[in-house]
Scaffold this motif. Structure first.
Motif, PDB file in Angstrom:
ATOM      1  N   THR A  14     -44.903  -2.352 -17.046  1.00 20.55           N
ATOM      2  CA  THR A  14     -47.358  -2.695 -17.378  1.00 20.55           C
ATOM      3  C   THR A  14     -47.037  -2.003 -16.454  1.00 20.55           C
ATOM      4  N   GLY A  15     -48.106  -0.493 -16.883  1.00 23.83           N
ATOM      5  CA  GLY A  15     -48.661   0.351 -15.604  1.00 23.83           C
ATOM      6  C   GLY A  15     -48.457   0.551 -14.904  1.00 23.83           C
ATOM      7  N   SER A  16     -46.699   1.578 -15.443  1.00 17.13           N
ATOM      8  CA  SER A  16     -46.334   2.781 -14.708  1.00 17.13           C
ATOM      9  C   SER A  16     -46.748   3.801 -15.723  1.00 17.13           C
ATOM     10  N   PRO A  17     -47.405   4.742 -14.942  1.00 21.80           N
ATOM     11  CA  PRO A  17     -48.013   5.855 -15.666  1.00 21.80           C
ATOM     12  C   PRO A  17     -46.869   6.742 -16.540  1.00 21.80           C
ATOM     13  N   PHE A  18     -45.841   6.458 -15.340  1.00 18.67           N
ATOM     14  CA  PHE A  18     -44.356   7.523 -16.044  1.00 18.67           C
ATOM     15  C   PHE A  18     -43.791   6.912 -17.143  1.00 18.67           C
ATOM     16  N   VAL A  19     -43.943   5.380 -17.157  1.00 20.83           N
ATOM     17  CA  VAL A  19     -44.138   4.018 -18.686  1.00 20.83           C
ATOM     18  C   VAL A  19     -44.156   4.847 -19.292  1.00 20.83           C
ATOM     19  N   PHE A  20     -45.663   5.223 -19.325  1.00 20.30           N
ATOM     20  CA  PHE A  20     -46.613   5.228 -20.273  1.00 20.30           C
ATOM     21  C   PHE A  20     -46.856   6.278 -20.905  1.00 20.30           C
ATOM     22  N   ARG A  21     -46.066   7.205 -20.490  1.00 19.43           N
ATOM     23  CA  ARG A  21     -45.355   8.511 -21.311  1.00 19.43           C
ATOM     24  C   ARG A  21     -44.953   8.684 -22.184  1.00 19.43           C
ATOM     25  N   ALA A  22     -44.111   8.047 -21.784  1.00 15.80           N
ATOM     26  CA  ALA A  22     -42.891   7.663 -22.811  1.00 15.80           C
ATOM     27  C   ALA A  22     -43.273   6.498 -24.319  1.00 15.80           C
ATOM     28  N   ILE A  23     -44.483   5.652 -23.450  1.00 16.45           N
ATOM     29  CA  ILE A  23     -45.145   5.306 -24.412  1.00 16.45           C
ATOM     30  C   ILE A  23     -45.938   5.602 -25.820  1.00 16.45           C
ATOM     31  N   LEU A  24     -46.668   6.686 -24.967  1.00 17.58           N
ATOM     32  CA  LEU A  24     -47.454   7.445 -25.387  1.00 17.58           C
ATOM     33  C   LEU A  24     -46.698   8.000 -26.205  1.00 17.58           C
ATOM     34  N   ALA A  25     -45.230   8.551 -26.274  1.00 20.78           N
ATOM     35  CA  ALA A  25     -45.057   9.686 -26.919  1.00 20.78           C
ATOM     36  C   ALA A  25     -43.801   8.758 -27.877  1.00 20.78           C
ATOM     37  N   GLU A  64     -27.375   2.698 -28.189  1.00 20.15           N
ATOM     38  CA  GLU A  64     -26.797   2.839 -26.822  1.00 20.15           C
ATOM     39  C   GLU A  64     -26.613   4.039 -25.549  1.00 20.15           C
ATOM     40  N   LYS A  65     -27.264   5.097 -26.608  1.00 23.16           N
ATOM     41  CA  LYS A  65     -27.720   6.120 -25.875  1.00 23.16           C
ATOM     42  C   LYS A  65     -28.705   6.300 -24.825  1.00 23.16           C
ATOM     43  N   ALA A  66     -28.693   6.281 -23.342  1.00 21.17           N
ATOM     44  CA  ALA A  66     -29.168   6.816 -22.288  1.00 21.17           C
ATOM     45  C   ALA A  66     -29.906   7.540 -21.704  1.00 21.17           C
ATOM     46  N   ILE A  67     -31.722   7.511 -21.770  1.00 16.97           N
ATOM     47  CA  ILE A  67     -32.147   8.773 -21.962  1.00 16.97           C
ATOM     48  C   ILE A  67     -33.065   8.505 -20.460  1.00 16.97           C
ATOM     49  N   SER A  68     -33.126   9.448 -19.114  1.00 15.34           N
ATOM     50  CA  SER A  68     -34.009   8.897 -17.903  1.00 15.34           C
ATOM     51  C   SER A  68     -35.114   9.784 -17.989  1.00 15.34           C
ATOM     52  N   GLU A  69     -35.655   9.619 -17.276  1.00 14.03           N
ATOM     53  CA  GLU A  69     -37.234  10.554 -16.261  1.00 14.03           C
ATOM     54  C   GLU A  69     -38.168  10.503 -17.661  1.00 14.03           C
ATOM     55  N   SER A  70     -39.288  10.523 -16.752  1.00 15.29           N
ATOM     56  CA  SER A  70     -40.124  10.295 -18.414  1.00 15.29           C
ATOM     57  C   SER A  70     -40.550  11.742 -19.182  1.00 15.29           C
ATOM     58  N   LEU A  71     -40.134  12.301 -18.247  1.00 17.37           N
ATOM     59  CA  LEU A  71     -40.910  14.593 -19.008  1.00 17.37           C
ATOM     60  C   LEU A  71     -39.586  14.363 -20.185  1.00 17.37           C
ATOM     61  N   LEU A  72     -38.076  14.469 -19.766  1.00 20.78           N
ATOM     62  CA  LEU A  72     -37.126  13.919 -20.450  1.00 20.78           C
ATOM     63  C   LEU A  72     -36.600  13.654 -21.528  1.00 20.78           C
ATOM     64  N   ILE A  73     -37.842  12.466 -21.522  1.00 23.63           N
ATOM     65  CA  ILE A  73     -37.807  10.908 -22.638  1.00 23.63           C
ATOM     66  C   ILE A  73     -38.405  11.757 -23.469  1.00 23.63           C
ATOM     67  N   VAL A  74     -40.328  11.981 -23.194  1.00 17.14           N
ATOM     68  CA  VAL A  74     -41.052  12.355 -24.539  1.00 17.14           C
ATOM     69  C   VAL A  74     -40.140  13.517 -24.731  1.00 17.14           C
ATOM     70  N   GLU A  75     -39.256  14.850 -24.153  1.00 15.68           N
ATOM     71  CA  GLU A  75     -38.475  15.990 -24.742  1.00 15.68           C
ATOM     72  C   GLU A  75     -37.846  15.390 -25.701  1.00 15.68           C
TER      73      GLU A  75
END
Length: 224
Positions: A14-25, A64-75
Motif C-alpha cells: 500500500t502506498g507504492s505508486p507502481f503498485v497503484f498502476r496495477a490497482i488502477l488498471a 497461477e501465471k505471474a507477471i511483474s513490472e508495473s507497465l507490463l502488468i497494465v498492458e
C-alpha cells in the motif's frame, strides 16, 4: 477469455505508486482480485516464488501465471480483459502511448528524484532544471483533459505518480515543480486525475505517506 471465475491476485505494498498502476488498471477494467500485502523487509515465499529474479512488487498472478513490472502488468490487464481499453488500438498511437509511459519511468521519475531527494544544493539545482525540461515535454504532449482524451488511458496510469506522489515529495523537500503557472495543463490534469471517482476511491491515504517520506528525507545525509 478472462472472467470473474478466474483467480486474480495482486502482490503489492500500500502506498507504492507502481503498485497503484496495477490497482488502477484492474479497477478501471472492473476486475475482481485479491490484494496480497507484502512486507519488503521480510519478503514472503509467495513473492519469491512468483518474482524470483527481482523479488519486487507489483506482481500480478492470473490463474497461477505471474507477471511483474508495473507497465507490463497494465498492458497484460488490457489485453486479457477486453472491455474499457487502456491502450489505443491503432498501432501508431499505441506505440506513442508506450513511448510516453517509458519516458515517464526512464526520464521524469529519475530527474524528479534527483531534484527532490537530495540535500546537495548543486545536485538539487541540476535536478530541478532537468525536471522542468522533462515535464515541459509532457505539458506539450497533453492535448485534452487526460492523455487518453476524455478517458484515462495507459499514459495517465503511468503518470499517476506525478499527480499524487510528486506533490507529497514537494511538500517534504520544500521544492515546487508543478505549479498552475509553470505547467497549467499538467496541473489541471493532475487535479482531474486525482478527483476521478475510481482514482480517488483507490488512492492510498496521504498522511501516512507524507510521514513516511518525511522520515526518509530526514535520513538523507546533508551535503558537505
Amino acid at each position: 477469455m478472462a472472467g470473474k471465475q478466474e483467480e486474480v491476485k495482486l502482490l503489492g505494498t500500500t502506498g507504492s505508486p507502481f503498485v497503484f498502476r496495477a490497482i488502477l488498471a484492474l479497477k478501471l477494467k472492473g476486475i475482481e482480485y485479491e490484494f496480497v500485502e507484502e512486507n519488503l523487509g521480510n519478503k514472503s515465499d509467495l513473492l519469491i516464488k512468483y518474482n524470483p529474479i527481482y523479488k519486487k512488487v507489483p506482481v500480478l498472478v492470473h490463474n497461477e501465471k505471474a507477471i511483474s513490472e508495473s507497465l507490463l502488468i497494465v498492458e497484460y490487464i488490457d489485453e486479457a480483459w477486453k472491455g474499457n481499453p487502456l491502450l489505443p488500438t491503432e498501432p501508431y498511437h499505441k506505440a506513442l502511448a508506450r513511448f510516453w509511459a517509458k519516458f515517464i519511468d526512464d526520464k521524469v521519475i529519475a530527474v524528479i528524484r534527483k531534484a527532490l531527494f537530495t540535500k546537495d544544493e548543486k545536485a538539487r539545482e541540476e535536478g530541478v532544471e532537468e525536471s522542468f525540461e522533462a515535464l515541459q515535454f509532457l505539458e506539450n504532449e497533453l492535448k485534452d483533459k487526460f492523455f487518453g482524451g476524455e478517458e484515462i488511458n495507459f499514459v495517465d496510469i503511468a503518470a499517476a505518480i506525478i499527480a499524487f506522489w510528486v506533490p507529497i515529495f514537494e511538500e517534504v523537500s520544500g521544492v515546487e515543480l508543478i505549479t498552475s503557472v509553470k505547467f497549467p495543463k499538467l496541473y489541471n490534469w493532475s487535479q482531474e486525475l486525482i478527483n476521478h471517482p475510481i482514482v480517488k476511491e483507490n488512492l492510498p491515504p496521504r498522511d501516512p505517506l507524507l510521514a513516511f517520506f518525511k522520515g526518509l528525507f530526514a535520513n538523507i545525509p546533508a551535503s558537505k
